[in-house]
Scaffold this motif. Sequence first.
Motif, PDB file in Angstrom:
ATOM      1  N   GLU A 234      -4.361   1.928  -6.291  1.00  0.00           N
ATOM      2  CA  GLU A 234      -3.183   1.253  -6.825  1.00  0.00           C
ATOM      3  C   GLU A 234      -2.098   2.290  -7.118  1.00  0.00           C
ATOM      4  O   GLU A 234      -2.325   3.199  -7.916  1.00  0.00           O
ATOM      5  CB  GLU A 234      -3.553   0.493  -8.102  1.00  0.00           C
ATOM      6  CG  GLU A 234      -2.369  -0.079  -8.879  1.00  0.00           C
ATOM      7  CD  GLU A 234      -1.533  -1.052  -8.069  1.00  0.00           C
ATOM      8  OE1 GLU A 234      -2.079  -2.064  -7.630  1.00  0.00           O
ATOM      9  OE2 GLU A 234      -0.328  -0.786  -7.864  1.00  0.00           O
ATOM     10  N   SER A 235      -0.963   2.160  -6.467  1.00  0.00           N
ATOM     11  CA  SER A 235       0.202   3.028  -6.728  1.00  0.00           C
ATOM     12  C   SER A 235      -0.117   4.516  -6.634  1.00  0.00           C
ATOM     13  O   SER A 235       0.529   5.326  -7.282  1.00  0.00           O
ATOM     14  CB  SER A 235       0.794   2.749  -8.115  1.00  0.00           C
ATOM     15  OG  SER A 235       1.076   1.396  -8.288  1.00  0.00           O
ATOM     16  N   THR A 272       1.914  -4.571  -4.236  1.00  0.00           N
ATOM     17  CA  THR A 272       0.475  -4.783  -4.129  1.00  0.00           C
ATOM     18  C   THR A 272       0.089  -5.845  -3.106  1.00  0.00           C
ATOM     19  O   THR A 272      -0.780  -5.625  -2.259  1.00  0.00           O
ATOM     20  CB  THR A 272      -0.088  -5.163  -5.509  1.00  0.00           C
ATOM     21  OG1 THR A 272       0.278  -4.128  -6.435  1.00  0.00           O
ATOM     22  CG2 THR A 272      -1.594  -5.303  -5.482  1.00  0.00           C
ATOM     23  N   ASP A 436      -2.633   1.057  -1.959  1.00  0.00           N
ATOM     24  CA  ASP A 436      -1.873  -0.131  -1.519  1.00  0.00           C
ATOM     25  C   ASP A 436      -0.420   0.207  -1.202  1.00  0.00           C
ATOM     26  O   ASP A 436       0.194  -0.365  -0.324  1.00  0.00           O
ATOM     27  CB  ASP A 436      -1.983  -1.286  -2.533  1.00  0.00           C
ATOM     28  CG  ASP A 436      -1.435  -0.951  -3.912  1.00  0.00           C
ATOM     29  OD1 ASP A 436      -1.219   0.243  -4.215  1.00  0.00           O
ATOM     30  OD2 ASP A 436      -1.225  -1.896  -4.704  1.00  0.00           O
ATOM     31  N   HIS A 437       0.140   1.186  -1.940  1.00  0.00           N
ATOM     32  CA  HIS A 437       1.525   1.630  -1.722  1.00  0.00           C
ATOM     33  C   HIS A 437       1.704   2.884  -2.554  1.00  0.00           C
ATOM     34  O   HIS A 437       0.795   3.274  -3.289  1.00  0.00           O
ATOM     35  CB  HIS A 437       2.530   0.548  -2.140  1.00  0.00           C
ATOM     36  CG  HIS A 437       2.264   0.006  -3.515  1.00  0.00           C
ATOM     37  ND1 HIS A 437       2.549   0.721  -4.659  1.00  0.00           N
ATOM     38  CD2 HIS A 437       1.682  -1.141  -3.927  1.00  0.00           C
ATOM     39  CE1 HIS A 437       2.180   0.016  -5.708  1.00  0.00           C
ATOM     40  NE2 HIS A 437       1.631  -1.104  -5.303  1.00  0.00           N
ATOM     41  N   HIS A 449       7.631   0.931  -8.062  1.00  0.00           N
ATOM     42  CA  HIS A 449       7.634   0.662  -6.623  1.00  0.00           C
ATOM     43  C   HIS A 449       8.245  -0.705  -6.376  1.00  0.00           C
ATOM     44  O   HIS A 449       8.698  -1.353  -7.306  1.00  0.00           O
ATOM     45  CB  HIS A 449       6.194   0.722  -6.096  1.00  0.00           C
ATOM     46  CG  HIS A 449       5.265  -0.168  -6.867  1.00  0.00           C
ATOM     47  ND1 HIS A 449       4.540   0.269  -7.947  1.00  0.00           N
ATOM     48  CD2 HIS A 449       4.980  -1.481  -6.750  1.00  0.00           C
ATOM     49  CE1 HIS A 449       3.831  -0.719  -8.439  1.00  0.00           C
ATOM     50  NE2 HIS A 449       4.076  -1.799  -7.742  1.00  0.00           N
TER      51      HIS A 449
HETATM   52 ZN   LIG Z   1       0.059  -2.060  -6.241  1.00  0.00          ZN
END
Ligand SMILES: [Zn+2]
Length: 511
Positions: A234-235, A272, A436-437, A449
């Motif tokens: 995540e992130s 996400t 995810d990013h 984000h």
């Molecule tokens: Zn995310």
Amino acid sequence: MKRLPSISVAVFALVLSVMNAVLYNIPFLNFIAEHSEGTGWQVGMLITMVVIVLLALHYIVFSLLLHLLRYVGRVLIAIFFFLSGTCVYFISVYHNLMDESMMVNVFNTRYSEASGFFSPALFITVALLGLLPAIYVLVQKTHPVDKRSWKTFGWSSGGALLLSVVLAVANLNQVLWIGKYDTELGGLVMPWSYIVNTGLHFAHQSQAQAKEIPLPDATIANEDKAAVVLVIGESARKANFQLYGYNRPTNPRLSQLSDLYVYDAQSCGTYTVAGVKATVEHQASADLYEILPNYLFRTGVDVSWRTRNWGEPPVHINEYLTIDSLLARYDYQGEVFDDLLFVGIRERIESSDKNKVLIILHTSTSHGPDYQRQYPEQYGVFMPVCSSVENAQNEPDRLLNAYDNTIVYTDALLADLVDSLRTITDWKCAMIYVSDHGESLGENGLFMHGVPMKMAPKEQYEIPFLVWTNTITRDFRQPDCIIDQHYVFHSVLDWLSIDSPIYNAEYDLFK
Ligand SMILES: [Zn+2]
């Protein structure tokens, strides 16, 4: 009752806007006052600006409803006032938020459960705050809607909009603070809390029932024991991984592994929902095709999804484990962090009654803006960290320290996973980690984000993509291009020996 004198539509809209602020948005303003940091003077300024924006925007909305929908608009506003009055009661008495989970409750509650809330105080509050204002909205006489009222509407709304935009831009630096309290703020602002969250509830409900387009049937080609653990980050951004050349030791353990494969990768989205969908779909598509876990489960693979996050496409498998179901299953003490997802993975694989296993862990470790709360204390390697998001903008170094600590924690979780998979001897195991990013940490004044892909800075889409396996019998492919999340699908098919017409060798890292 004496007739109320007729007023112009513009004045009426203004009166409604003031009523909406005074009667229904005190809890919202109160929350801002209580949770914003700064001197009394600064908080006073902030509240004043919020009140102005609140009045201006509602003036526009109410004017628009009265002009476009005439009496129907009026009825709608009356209904909003009635509902807002009811919400204020529940917010004040039960400290409820009118967020999405509350809307889920509202739409799934039977009368017998709801009647437990009935009390004289409820009826009195609803009568005074809901019914009375609603009746006023219906009976107040106004001048007819005509050319002149449209003209007034034009310049006054234009002015109100301009004022709101100027104030919003002047407060752009509050974006981290808003990010931290978005659920609370969104659950308190009337009437949008219940309107937007009701919409979200039904959108998510229809999404959950959305029919995915089935993929052509696949078969399992052999009986060799094979397992994949796919960890969705995540992130997590590539730039802060020591493995990719970052100048701080954020990967003290993974960087010691000689059998870890490190790929240059980009995410397919900057939020996400988009990033996770790309990770489990076979090709980029605006449509929803059968996703990896559903497809493999249907094919006969033992599939498990463990999550401390959200936003994935609907998962149709037997074992979907949330925090609560994991806590019920495993003995886990203390504050919950992402290590809960990793508990018992080895045993889960070895005890499977199938020869092919896919376990997906959807983590949340680098989720902002409260990075300093996402890891256990012992991973606080870089100090000091920010004490609150309010200070993050003024203390970019502390924000970076906190973020880097989340990467150190991720490093430990993945290294522990690899260590434990290494002890499995009769299965061939693969670990794939992909974020995810990415994340902005103040570059060009951006945080978090979600900037649309076309305009997004590289920090938001350059992601880590790591692969480890316990066998060296296979050649790894090191594509000469930057890979994306769609490589996951086809690599997993190959690793688990799934024969499928949609398998694409070009996207296979094990070929
Ligand atoms: Zn995310």
